[in-house]
Design an enzyme around this catalytic site. Structure first.
Site, PDB file in Angstrom:
ATOM      1  N   HIS A 107       0.801  -1.227   0.000  1.00  8.79           N
ATOM      2  CA  HIS A 107       0.000   0.000   0.000  1.00  8.79           C
ATOM      3  C   HIS A 107       0.832   1.276   0.000  1.00  8.79           C
ATOM      4  O   HIS A 107       0.287   2.360  -0.097  1.00  8.79           O
ATOM      5  CB  HIS A 107      -0.971   0.026   1.183  1.00  8.79           C
ATOM      6  CG  HIS A 107      -0.310   0.369   2.485  1.00  8.79           C
ATOM      7  ND1 HIS A 107       0.380  -0.555   3.213  1.00  8.79           N
ATOM      8  CD2 HIS A 107      -0.207   1.534   3.161  1.00  8.79           C
ATOM      9  CE1 HIS A 107       0.871   0.015   4.296  1.00  8.79           C
ATOM     10  NE2 HIS A 107       0.529   1.289   4.292  1.00  8.79           N
TER      11      HIS A 107
HETATM   12  C1  UD1 Z   1      -2.274   5.253   6.169  1.00 11.29           C
HETATM   13  C2  UD1 Z   1      -0.982   5.739   6.795  1.00 11.29           C
HETATM   14  C3  UD1 Z   1       0.089   4.658   6.709  1.00 11.29           C
HETATM   15  C4  UD1 Z   1      -0.421   3.343   7.268  1.00 11.29           C
HETATM   16  C5  UD1 Z   1      -1.717   2.965   6.556  1.00 11.29           C
HETATM   17  C6  UD1 Z   1      -2.298   1.666   7.056  1.00 11.29           C
HETATM   18  C7  UD1 Z   1      -0.531   8.160   6.663  1.00 11.29           C
HETATM   19  C8  UD1 Z   1       0.330   9.163   6.040  1.00 11.29           C
HETATM   20  N1  UD1 Z   1      -0.460   6.920   6.126  1.00 11.29           N
HETATM   21  O1  UD1 Z   1      -2.029   5.091   4.772  1.00 11.29           O
HETATM   22  O2  UD1 Z   1       1.223   5.081   7.467  1.00 11.29           O
HETATM   23  O3  UD1 Z   1       0.554   2.322   7.082  1.00 11.29           O
HETATM   24  O4  UD1 Z   1      -2.670   4.015   6.753  1.00 11.29           O
HETATM   25  O5  UD1 Z   1      -3.474   1.299   6.375  1.00 11.29           O
HETATM   26  O6  UD1 Z   1      -1.256   8.459   7.587  1.00 11.29           O
HETATM   27  N2  UD1 Z   1      -9.646   4.370   2.188  1.00 11.29           N
HETATM   28  C9  UD1 Z   1     -10.819   3.624   2.224  1.00 11.29           C
HETATM   29  N3  UD1 Z   1     -11.353   3.290   3.427  1.00 11.29           N
HETATM   30  C10 UD1 Z   1     -10.778   3.686   4.589  1.00 11.29           C
HETATM   31  C11 UD1 Z   1      -9.593   4.445   4.543  1.00 11.29           C
HETATM   32  C12 UD1 Z   1      -9.034   4.758   3.350  1.00 11.29           C
HETATM   33  O7  UD1 Z   1     -11.377   3.256   1.199  1.00 11.29           O
HETATM   34  O8  UD1 Z   1     -11.319   3.366   5.648  1.00 11.29           O
HETATM   35  C13 UD1 Z   1      -9.019   4.710   0.899  1.00 11.29           C
HETATM   36  C14 UD1 Z   1      -9.267   6.114   0.454  1.00 11.29           C
HETATM   37  O9  UD1 Z   1      -9.576   6.074  -0.910  1.00 11.29           O
HETATM   38  C15 UD1 Z   1      -7.927   6.798   0.649  1.00 11.29           C
HETATM   39  C16 UD1 Z   1      -6.928   5.677   0.566  1.00 11.29           C
HETATM   40  O10 UD1 Z   1      -7.627   4.517   1.016  1.00 11.29           O
HETATM   41  O11 UD1 Z   1      -7.674   7.781  -0.321  1.00 11.29           O
HETATM   42  C17 UD1 Z   1      -5.737   5.905   1.441  1.00 11.29           C
HETATM   43  O12 UD1 Z   1      -6.067   6.159   2.803  1.00 11.29           O
HETATM   44  P1  UD1 Z   1      -5.173   7.143   3.713  1.00 11.29           P
HETATM   45  O13 UD1 Z   1      -5.652   7.153   5.109  1.00 11.29           O
HETATM   46  O14 UD1 Z   1      -5.005   8.439   3.043  1.00 11.29           O
HETATM   47  O15 UD1 Z   1      -3.731   6.503   3.689  1.00 11.29           O
HETATM   48  P2  UD1 Z   1      -3.243   4.990   3.739  1.00 11.29           P
HETATM   49  O16 UD1 Z   1      -2.665   4.670   2.413  1.00 11.29           O
HETATM   50  O17 UD1 Z   1      -4.297   4.074   4.296  1.00 11.29           O
END
Ligand code: UD1
Length: 365
Positions: free
Chosen positions: A207
């Site tokens: 990821h």
């Molecule tokens: C975040 C953390 C990372 C951690 C990871 C674990 C930061 C900078 N990054 O990255 O350190 O290892 O979480 O998972 O804080 N989304 C969903 N459902 C959710 C949450 C997210 O569909 O419940 C999707 C959204 O489209 C979003 C993407 O996942 O744009 C990324 O989510 P985000 O929280 O921005 O960062 P992670 O890549 O999950």
């Protein structure tokens, strides 16, 4: 007077880290915790499932910040948390890990003059291109109590000029959770459900933006996993960020066992019985160290060097051919058997609460 703690969680790994600390705090009459969920992770499989499985209390407040750019997430948490803490000012802000919610909370606490305790302090990849590295550096410089999970954390903080009185090597809270739930995880039926045999499959997770945001890199990594799948089944629970990129690149049928993100218990069983794990996650490098499952980390660096020195982890970079070769070599090698790193024993949360008790105004030191 009880110490009022505001405990901040936002993203998946932080639920796993905060759960044992909250449980330990509930056992001690000196503390009162209010749990704040920033809402960074919001979908049921990324959030509620974890709360239910880990037996965490429902959040007292949800800031419902959701997805967005890093700046939008960080600023959104800051504004809403400032309102929350202006109404109910805690004695201590407790933050864990390195996600955007962590740094946002540390910044607000610092500006309001609220003490900050950071769990998993001092980890450094020395790679400023990782958003988490910025979050780690900023959070640590603002923290009053810094709880390190491994000796490198202590050394990094000392090298950055943090006074030693603020730093405590307490061990790994994520491993507290692993020890607590291992037996329960063993009862899940995930292997049957996916048609797998213990020690005869690999697990992959991806990821990190550096691996999944560029379509070319993602395509070559997924093709490499499909190649590995010719040797043994490869299960790939797909993070939402990665799924979105895979859909865009038309990559959803590469001959792998693709699943939704799994809950904590199923994922623990799945990794615990794997022959091999390939990942770019931080926490999985640590969990496989204790589970004694070979772990190949698809990155050029790690902020968790103890998992290489004393664990099962190997940094294999991001070149698909080299990763595939390392995976095949690992399948031919005997499984590892190693003692755990210091304080990765299920008692890290108790050590943290001991330190907090000693920091109470009327504590005898
Ligand atoms: C975040 C953390 C990372 C951690 C990871 C674990 C930061 C900078 N990054 O990255 O350190 O290892 O979480 O998972 O804080 N989304 C969903 N459902 C959710 C949450 C997210 O569909 O419940 C999707 C959204 O489209 C979003 C993407 O996942 O744009 C990324 O989510 P985000 O929280 O921005 O960062 P992670 O890549 O999950």
């Amino acid at each position: 007077m009880k110490m009022q703690i505001s405990a901040i969680v936002g993203a998946r790994p932080n639920f796993v880290k905060m759960a044992p600390i909250l449980e330990e705090a509930r056992r001690r009459s000196e503390f009162e915790c209010r749990l704040v969920h920033t809402g960074q992770h919001y979908s049921p499989e990324m959030s509620k499932t974890f709360f239910d499985e880990l037996g965490m209390p429902a959040p007292d407040v949800n800031l419902e910040i959701g997805s967005g750019s890093h700046t939008a997430q960080t600023a959104g948490v800051m504004l809403r948390l400032e309102a929350e803490w202006s109404e109910r000012r805690p004695d201590l802000a407790l933050v864990v890990g390195d996600v955007n919610s962590t740094v946002a909370a540390a910044l607000v606490a610092s500006k309001l003059g609220i003490r900050v305790a950071h769990v998993e302090a001092g980890l450094r990849s020395f790679d400023r291109r990782m958003p988490e590295e910025t979050n780690r550096l900023v959070t640590d410089v603002l923290s009053d109590l810094l709880f390190a999970s491994e000796p490198s954390g202590v050394a990094n903080l000392r090298a950055e000029g943090i006074p030693k009185e603020k730093i405590f090597l307490v061990g790994n809270v994520m491993i507290d959770t692993l020890h607590k739930f291992r037996d329960k995880a063993a009862k899940t039926v995930v292997l049957d459900r996916l048609g797998l045999t213990s020690k005869r499959y690999a697990v992959a997770t991806l990821h990190r933006p550096s691996n999944v945001d560029g379509a070319g890199q993602l395509v070559s990594l997924v093709n490499m996993l499909a190649e590995l799948a010719r040797h043994l089944p490869v299960v790939f629970p797909v993070h939402p960020r990665t799924r979105e990129r895979m859909e865009r690149a038309g990559l959803l049928k590469p001959g792998l066992i693709l699943t939704e993100p799994l809950g904590y218990l199923e994922f623990l069983r799945l990794t615990g019985e794997a022959r091999l794990v390939l990942t770019d996650s931080g926490g999985i490098q640590e969990e496989t160290t204790i589970l004694q499952v070979p772990c190949l980390t698809l990155r050029e660096n790690t902020e968790r060097p103890i998992t290489i020195e004393q664990g099962t982890n190997r940094l294999v970079g991001t070149d698909p051919q080299k990763i595939l070769q390392a995976a095949l070599d690992t399948l031919d090698a005997p499984p590892p058997s190693l003692p755990p790193p210091q304080f990765w024993d299920g008692q890290a949360s108790a050590r943290i609460l001991d330190v907090l008790e000693r920091s109470l105004p009327n504590a005898q030191s």
